[in-house]
Design an enzyme around this catalytic site. Structure first.
Site, PDB file in Angstrom:
ATOM      1  N   TYR A 176     -24.815 -14.180  25.278  1.00 11.14           N
ATOM      2  CA  TYR A 176     -23.700 -15.026  24.850  1.00 11.14           C
ATOM      3  C   TYR A 176     -24.163 -15.841  23.653  1.00 11.14           C
ATOM      4  O   TYR A 176     -25.200 -16.515  23.720  1.00 11.14           O
ATOM      5  CB  TYR A 176     -23.286 -15.955  25.994  1.00 11.14           C
ATOM      6  N   ASP A 271     -31.335 -16.037  19.027  1.00 11.38           N
ATOM      7  CA  ASP A 271     -30.514 -17.137  19.524  1.00 11.38           C
ATOM      8  C   ASP A 271     -31.365 -17.896  20.542  1.00 11.38           C
ATOM      9  O   ASP A 271     -31.524 -17.461  21.690  1.00 11.38           O
ATOM     10  CB  ASP A 271     -29.242 -16.556  20.163  1.00 11.38           C
ATOM     11  N   LYS A 299     -28.063 -27.616  21.579  1.00 14.67           N
ATOM     12  CA  LYS A 299     -28.036 -29.011  22.037  1.00 14.67           C
ATOM     13  C   LYS A 299     -29.390 -29.652  22.343  1.00 14.67           C
ATOM     14  O   LYS A 299     -29.502 -30.874  22.344  1.00 14.67           O
ATOM     15  CB  LYS A 299     -27.106 -29.109  23.244  1.00 14.67           C
TER      16      LYS A 299
HETATM   17  N1  HOZ Z   1     -21.670 -21.780  27.938  1.00 18.05           N
HETATM   18  C1  HOZ Z   1     -22.421 -22.696  28.696  1.00 18.05           C
HETATM   19  C2  HOZ Z   1     -23.473 -22.049  29.517  1.00 18.05           C
HETATM   20  N2  HOZ Z   1     -23.993 -20.845  29.086  1.00 18.05           N
HETATM   21  C3  HOZ Z   1     -21.580 -23.531  29.615  1.00 18.05           C
HETATM   22  C4  HOZ Z   1     -20.786 -24.551  28.930  1.00 18.05           C
HETATM   23  C5  HOZ Z   1     -20.162 -25.568  29.876  1.00 18.05           C
HETATM   24  O1  HOZ Z   1     -19.319 -25.211  30.701  1.00 18.05           O
HETATM   25  O2  HOZ Z   1     -20.504 -26.718  29.780  1.00 18.05           O
END
Ligand code: HOZ
Length: 460
Positions: A176, A271, A299
């Site tokens: 992802y 990534d 983040k």
């Molecule tokens: N896409 C995030 C984990 N792979 C989750 C994002 C969220 O729901 O905070």
């Protein structure tokens, strides 16, 4: 942070909690046990937000539960709006590597607040953070700050396409890279959780530019390069996958990708939104000794504030505007507050020797879960790396997304709910990795293993 600062914080939290309680009371009587504040918030949320959440993965749909609304966090703990305490293994999906409310972060944010939150103009902190990133991840010679991992990945692809003058991109099933159109093909994370193969709203013309292949299958990549000679701009990969659940690369896979990209003059993009500064100081590329052309970060470099970045080879990054003509911009990019938090976190990670200890704690948790599962006859395959872990409910090998999907998601769902009842907040999906922080000490890990043991006994 000063004592007064801490007291002030406690007062603000107290005030927010009281406001929630007052609102609950206005809506009727104080919630009964089954009708918690969290449930009430969810009811309100569903009326004004799609699915009642701002990101699908946290909705807890695949575990057949309702989301838990959180009120505060501290160290390894989360506290929900009903004041239930949980050991947190989501950690904002990775960035809280020092635990919640680490004093160095709080201090930096408090100081940052005094200088203002956003200028839309350059500031010192963004230069210092860029210098620190390029020092700690040597493959990044130049870097551009953005506001999320999604932005980092979509911008990295744009610059790769411009650099190579090609359009096709290879990604891997179950990886992802955020929610930009071209990545929503056989993607992991929330899409895997909800069983969405590709998203409506993405034009077929855009999807056609993405080739998705099985992770760990070098032959498939080699064939794709032969089939699409001189058409492939980049291969983008989570070097260690977190979004299918945790998948480790087979020996030679990443090295093979490096060789193929070099041979076919395509760019290799790592990534490292999840793995950067987590699996090792210099990320997965440092741990596994493979050098990408570009790297995407998320983040973790903002200490949990909304930050991302992409960077890499100077000759590639020089194409980004205003130095070059590949356009990408953002008012909040490099904002002083997020940069200050990121700097504090990365400085702490640079100076503290955390990784050996975190690897030990992860191994201990993995082994503890395996032992508990064996004791109660539960089939598991526990996959882990430093600070990341997934318990797949299958006895089979899990080396790619197809194999991950063979896991028993009903069993996962039962275990997840019971873990929550035992005070463990685990990612609410079989296809997401759990994260550890430096606050996940031996005592916390022992407590977690004990909870798994009880839960396995209950569900066996
Ligand atoms: N896409 C995030 C984990 N792979 C989750 C994002 C969220 O729901 O905070």
């Amino acid at each position: 942070m000063s004592i007064t600062g801490r007291n002030k914080n406690a007062q603000v939290i107290e005030k927010l909690m009281t406001e929630t309680a007052t609102k609950d009371k206005k809506e009727g009587s104080v919630p009964a046990v089954a009708e918690t504040r969290s449930k009430r918030l969810f009811e309100r949320a569903k009326k004004v937000m799609p699915g009642g959440v701002n990101s699908p993965a946290r909705a807890c749909l695949s575990v057949d539960a309702e989301p838990v609304f959180m009120a505060r966090a501290d160290g390894p703990y989360l506290f929900d709006v009903d004041d239930t305490e949980y050991i947190d293994y989501v950690l904002s999906w990775g960035p809280m590597i020092l635990g919640h409310r680490h004093p160095r972060l709080l201090e930096a944010i408090e100081l940052g607040l005094e200088h203002g939150t956003s200028y839309g103009a350059p500031c010192r902190a963004e230069v210092e953070l860029a210098e620190l990133i390029t020092e700690l991840i040597p493959s990044i010679e130049m870097v551009r700050m953005v506001n999320s991992g999604t932005e980092a990945c979509m911008s990295a692809i744009r610059v790769a396409r411009a650099f190579t003058k090609r359009d096709l991109v290879i990604k891997f099933d179950g990886c992802y890279h955020g929610h930009a159109d071209g990545f929503l093909v056989k993607a992991g994370s929330g899409l895997a959780t909800l069983g969405i193969a590709s998203s409506p709203g993405v034009p077929e013309e855009v999807s056609k530019l993405t080739i998705s292949l099985p992770y760990n299958d070098l032959d498939a990549v080699s064939k794709a390069f032969q089939e699409h000679k001189d058409e492939i701009a980049a291969v983008i990969v989570e070097p260690i996958v977190g979004n299918s659940g945790l998948l480790n690369p087979k020996e030679g896979f990443l090295e093979g990708l490096r060789d193929l990209c070099t041979k076919h003059k395509a760019l290799l993009i790592f990534d490292e939104v999840m793995t950067g500064f987590r699996v090792a100081k210099g990320g997965a590329q440092n741990l596994l000794n493979v050098k990408p052309d570009l790297t995407c970060l998320g983040k973790i470099i903002g200490g949990g504030l909304p930050v991302g970045a992409y960077g890499g080879r100077k000759d590639v990054m020089e194409m980004v505007a205003p130095q070059g003509s590949v356009y990408q911009a953002g008012t909040l990019s490099g904002n002083p507050l997020a940069m200050a938090a990121g700097l504090a976190q990365l400085r702490a990670l640079r100076s503290e020797k955390i990784y050996a200890e975190m690897k030990d704690m992860t191994d201990k948790l993995a082994q503890g879960v395996r032992d508990a599962a064996k004791e109660h006859g539960i089939k598991v395959n526990v996959s882990s790396t430093c600070g990341m872990i997934t318990v797949f409910f299958t006895k089979g090998e899990v080396t790619n997304f197809e194999e991950a999907q063979k896991a028993d998601t009903e069993m996962f769902s039962k275990v997840w709910k019971e873990l929550l009842n035992h005070g463990i907040y685990w990612p609410p999906s079989q296809f997401e990795a759990a994260f550890l922080s430096t606050m996940h000490t031996k005592r916390i890990i022992d407590q977690t293993i004990e909870a798994f043991d009880k839960v396995f006994k209950e569900v066996s």
